[in-house]
Design an enzyme around this catalytic site. Structure first.
Site, PDB file in Angstrom:
ATOM      1  N   GLU A  80      27.235 -40.174  42.813  1.00 47.38           N
ATOM      2  CA  GLU A  80      28.293 -41.050  43.354  1.00 47.38           C
ATOM      3  C   GLU A  80      28.037 -41.396  44.815  1.00 47.38           C
ATOM      4  O   GLU A  80      28.462 -42.441  45.287  1.00 47.38           O
ATOM      5  CB  GLU A  80      29.675 -40.384  43.223  1.00 47.38           C
ATOM      6  CG  GLU A  80      30.279 -40.584  41.842  1.00 47.38           C
ATOM      7  CD  GLU A  80      31.769 -40.243  41.754  1.00 47.38           C
ATOM      8  OE1 GLU A  80      32.362 -39.776  42.741  1.00 47.38           O
ATOM      9  OE2 GLU A  80      32.328 -40.428  40.664  1.00 47.38           O
ATOM     10  N   HIS A 139      12.734 -24.392  27.391  1.00 49.45           N
ATOM     11  CA  HIS A 139      12.457 -24.643  25.977  1.00 49.45           C
ATOM     12  C   HIS A 139      13.050 -25.979  25.570  1.00 49.45           C
ATOM     13  O   HIS A 139      13.384 -26.194  24.413  1.00 49.45           O
ATOM     14  CB  HIS A 139      13.023 -23.492  25.138  1.00 49.45           C
ATOM     15  CG  HIS A 139      12.415 -22.178  25.506  1.00 49.45           C
ATOM     16  ND1 HIS A 139      11.388 -21.597  24.788  1.00 49.45           N
ATOM     17  CD2 HIS A 139      12.639 -21.367  26.567  1.00 49.45           C
ATOM     18  CE1 HIS A 139      11.034 -20.468  25.381  1.00 49.45           C
ATOM     19  NE2 HIS A 139      11.765 -20.309  26.466  1.00 49.45           N
ATOM     20  N   LYS A 181      37.780 -48.464  35.141  1.00 51.33           N
ATOM     21  CA  LYS A 181      39.211 -48.218  35.339  1.00 51.33           C
ATOM     22  C   LYS A 181      39.976 -49.531  35.254  1.00 51.33           C
ATOM     23  O   LYS A 181      41.020 -49.613  34.607  1.00 51.33           O
ATOM     24  CB  LYS A 181      39.456 -47.611  36.720  1.00 51.33           C
ATOM     25  CG  LYS A 181      38.982 -46.205  36.887  1.00 51.33           C
ATOM     26  CD  LYS A 181      39.546 -45.686  38.202  1.00 51.33           C
ATOM     27  CE  LYS A 181      38.859 -44.457  38.686  1.00 51.33           C
ATOM     28  NZ  LYS A 181      39.126 -44.177  40.089  1.00 51.33           N
TER      29      LYS A 181
HETATM   30  O1  PA5 Z   1      34.473 -38.208  44.550  1.00 54.99           O
HETATM   31  C1  PA5 Z   1      35.471 -38.837  44.239  1.00 54.99           C
HETATM   32  O2  PA5 Z   1      36.221 -39.335  45.105  1.00 54.99           O
HETATM   33  C2  PA5 Z   1      35.871 -39.036  42.794  1.00 54.99           C
HETATM   34  O3  PA5 Z   1      34.971 -38.447  41.928  1.00 54.99           O
HETATM   35  C3  PA5 Z   1      37.257 -38.449  42.522  1.00 54.99           C
HETATM   36  O4  PA5 Z   1      37.244 -37.102  42.858  1.00 54.99           O
HETATM   37  C4  PA5 Z   1      37.677 -38.616  41.056  1.00 54.99           C
HETATM   38  O5  PA5 Z   1      37.618 -39.961  40.701  1.00 54.99           O
HETATM   39  C5  PA5 Z   1      39.103 -38.103  40.868  1.00 54.99           C
HETATM   40  O6  PA5 Z   1      39.977 -38.748  41.731  1.00 54.99           O
HETATM   41  P1  PA5 Z   1      41.392 -38.172  42.087  1.00 54.99           P
HETATM   42  O7  PA5 Z   1      41.221 -36.876  42.801  1.00 54.99           O
HETATM   43  O8  PA5 Z   1      42.004 -39.215  42.971  1.00 54.99           O
HETATM   44  O9  PA5 Z   1      42.148 -37.991  40.813  1.00 54.99           O
END
Ligand code: PA5
Length: 488
Positions: free
Chosen positions: A304, A347, A455
């Site tokens: 990410e 493995h 989303k």
């Molecule tokens: O790193 C991030 O910001 C995302 O992976 C969020 O943690 C994830 O989308 C969950 O979001 P939230 O904590 O707002 O529910």
């Protein structure tokens, strides 16, 4: 305190041949590395910049002791009263906690009371929309003996929201109208549906929906040392030990000089391997069952943070800088992380690591001193009287050797032992390395715009209020094409 070891020899040319980095290449890259280091350092030393650019996570090791003590106490209270805790959250609100649970608690923790030493069993939910797991869990847990911790920074995430609503209904049915006294919400301090729910409920009953605030400027995947603290306390981990380890690593990874700073060196070697030696795949392979979930946590951190379409543009103004997407520069960059574990995956994925495309760097994590070892019985064969830890260590050395024989770059991180201190340090090392890697790639490592499109699709199809007309039109105008020819 012994130091965490970082061994990058197998990323160099004298071991990995033409797939390794030469001393000259490293020297030539030093100015760029220095620039990346100075930029990150300049942000980290300024609290306003840290918050505005989402790097406040770097200050988490130095949190105020009074708040930490209060969280530790709340965790202990929950642990004393309840047999089960269900932790609801996804992505950055889940992976760090799961990693902590597996690394810092004994294997089979949930299965044996003697291993839990009075702490509750921990179940993770809200990290999927699959109805099977939650149904199974609620059908088997006793609501009177169960506490819910819901974690969502935005307070709007569908997976977490859906799980919470089902958990509320289940608790209400099982314990009656005061069910919300069995819920703590860890969420943003001032906005989002979860924060609104907390404020409304606690205005009526101060014990309902207690909450802990998530700090401004700390993104989900960098937030284990914020959103994960209550979980640590519930399971009896001394939070200050984790923070101490992270703080020690913050000092090490805040040092100028490529050969002094393991996070910077890891980022530089990884980026050189990626850009110059054609290695877009990063395999993270702990030789420790308990660190597999930490590898999963790192997958999100790297993917990410660095998997980005556009280059970052730094915009200066009024003493603060802003990072914006430069839409004129499409990069589609970032290494692809893969989690594996030794020896299990020797493995499985190892065949491809050794003989498949030479497009990977393997990062091993070793634990030098295990908590409990086992010695094989005397049997007369070559395994006779050997410790399992010795076999594990030799298997890791053998894996690194086999990779090098085929000129496959790899490196090793060695934890003296697996405890709260070293685990906190390990997490912080990866966070700093990711920050430097983002900088070297010229992207913003602290947002995740690519996560929004699925989303938006869901929100539009499910008719969530507030979806913009432009988003709705984009979805309607661009359906996925289907030809019967390819539907068998
Ligand atoms: O790193 C991030 O910001 C995302 O992976 C969020 O943690 C994830 O989308 C969950 O979001 P939230 O904590 O707002 O529910």
């Amino acid at each position: 305190m012994r130091k965490i070891g970082f061994d990058f020899n197998n990323m160099m040319d004298y071991n990995a041949g033409r797939h390794g980095i030469t001393a000259g290449e490293l020297r030539a890259y030093a100015p760029k590395a220095g620039q990346a280091f100075r930029h990150i350092a300049s942000v980290l030393k300024d609290s306003k910049k840290r918050v505005a650019l989402s790097l406040e996570w770097a200050n988490l090791p130095f949190q105020d002791k009074v708040s930490i003590a209060a969280i530790q106490k709340l965790g202990e209270e929950i642990a004393e009263k309840y047999e089960n805790v269900v932790s609801l959250g996804i992505g950055g609100s889940y992976l760090g906690i799961k990693a902590a649970q597996d690394a810092l608690q004994p294997p089979y923790y949930n299965d044996f009371p003697a291993l839990r030493k009075g702490s509750p069993r921990i179940f993770f939910e809200g990290n999927n929309l699959d109805p099977e797991t939650l149904s199974s869990l609620f059908a088997n847990l006793n609501p009177k003996k169960t506490f819910i911790v819901v974690i969502s920074k935005s307070g709007e995430t569908t997976e977490t929201k859906a799980a919470l609503e089902l958990a509320e209904a289940w608790l209400r049915k099982g314990v009656g109208p005061k069910f919300a006294r069995q819920i703590v919400a860890v969420t943003g301090p001032s906005s989002g549906a979860l924060r609104e729910k907390v404020s409304a409920a606690s205005a009526k009953d101060s014990l309902a929906y207690r909450s802990l605030p998530l700090l401004e400027g700390v993104g989900g995947r960098f937030s284990e040392l914020n959103m994960g603290l209550l979980h640590l306390a519930i399971t009896g981990v001394k939070i200050k030990e984790v923070l101490k380890g992270a703080g020690a690593m913050a000092k090490i990874c805040g040092q100028a000089g490529l050969l002094k700073n393991p996070a910077l060196l890891y980022a530089v070697l990884s980026v050189l391997e990626f850009k110059k030696k054609g290695k877009p795949v990063s395999i993270i392979m702990p030789f420790s069952e308990q660190l597999k979930s930490t590898a999963d946590w790192y997958i999100q951190l790297l993917a990410e943070s660095t998997g980005k379409k556009y280059a970052r543009k730094v915009v200066l103004g009024e003493g603060l800088e802003r990072w914006v997407e430069d839409r004129s520069r499409v990069l589609n960059t970032g290494r692809t992380p893969v989690a594996a574990r030794g020896t299990n995956d020797l493995h499985s994925i190892q065949q491809n690591n050794i003989e498949g495309r030479n497009d990977k760097v393997v990062t091993f994590i070793r634990v030098e001193k295990v908590r409990r070892d086992l010695k094989l019985p005397e049997s007369g064969d070559f395994l006779s009287g050997r410790k399992l830890s010795e076999l594990l260590k030799t298997a890791q050395e053998g894996t690194a050797w086999a990779l090098i024989r085929e000129e496959r770059p790899n490196c090793a991180i060695s934890l003296p032992e697996l405890n709260a201190y070293y685990w906190g340090a390990l997490l912080f090392f990866f966070e700093m390395a990711t920050a430097y890697e983002g900088e070297l790639l010229g992207i913003n490592a602290f947002n995740q715009p690519g996560v929004e499109s699925y989303k938006n699709y869901m929100f539009h199809k499910l008719k969530k209020p507030g979806i913009s007309k432009a988003v709705a039109e984009e979805i309607e105008r661009n359906p996925v094409r289907k030809s019967r020819r390819y539907m068998l």
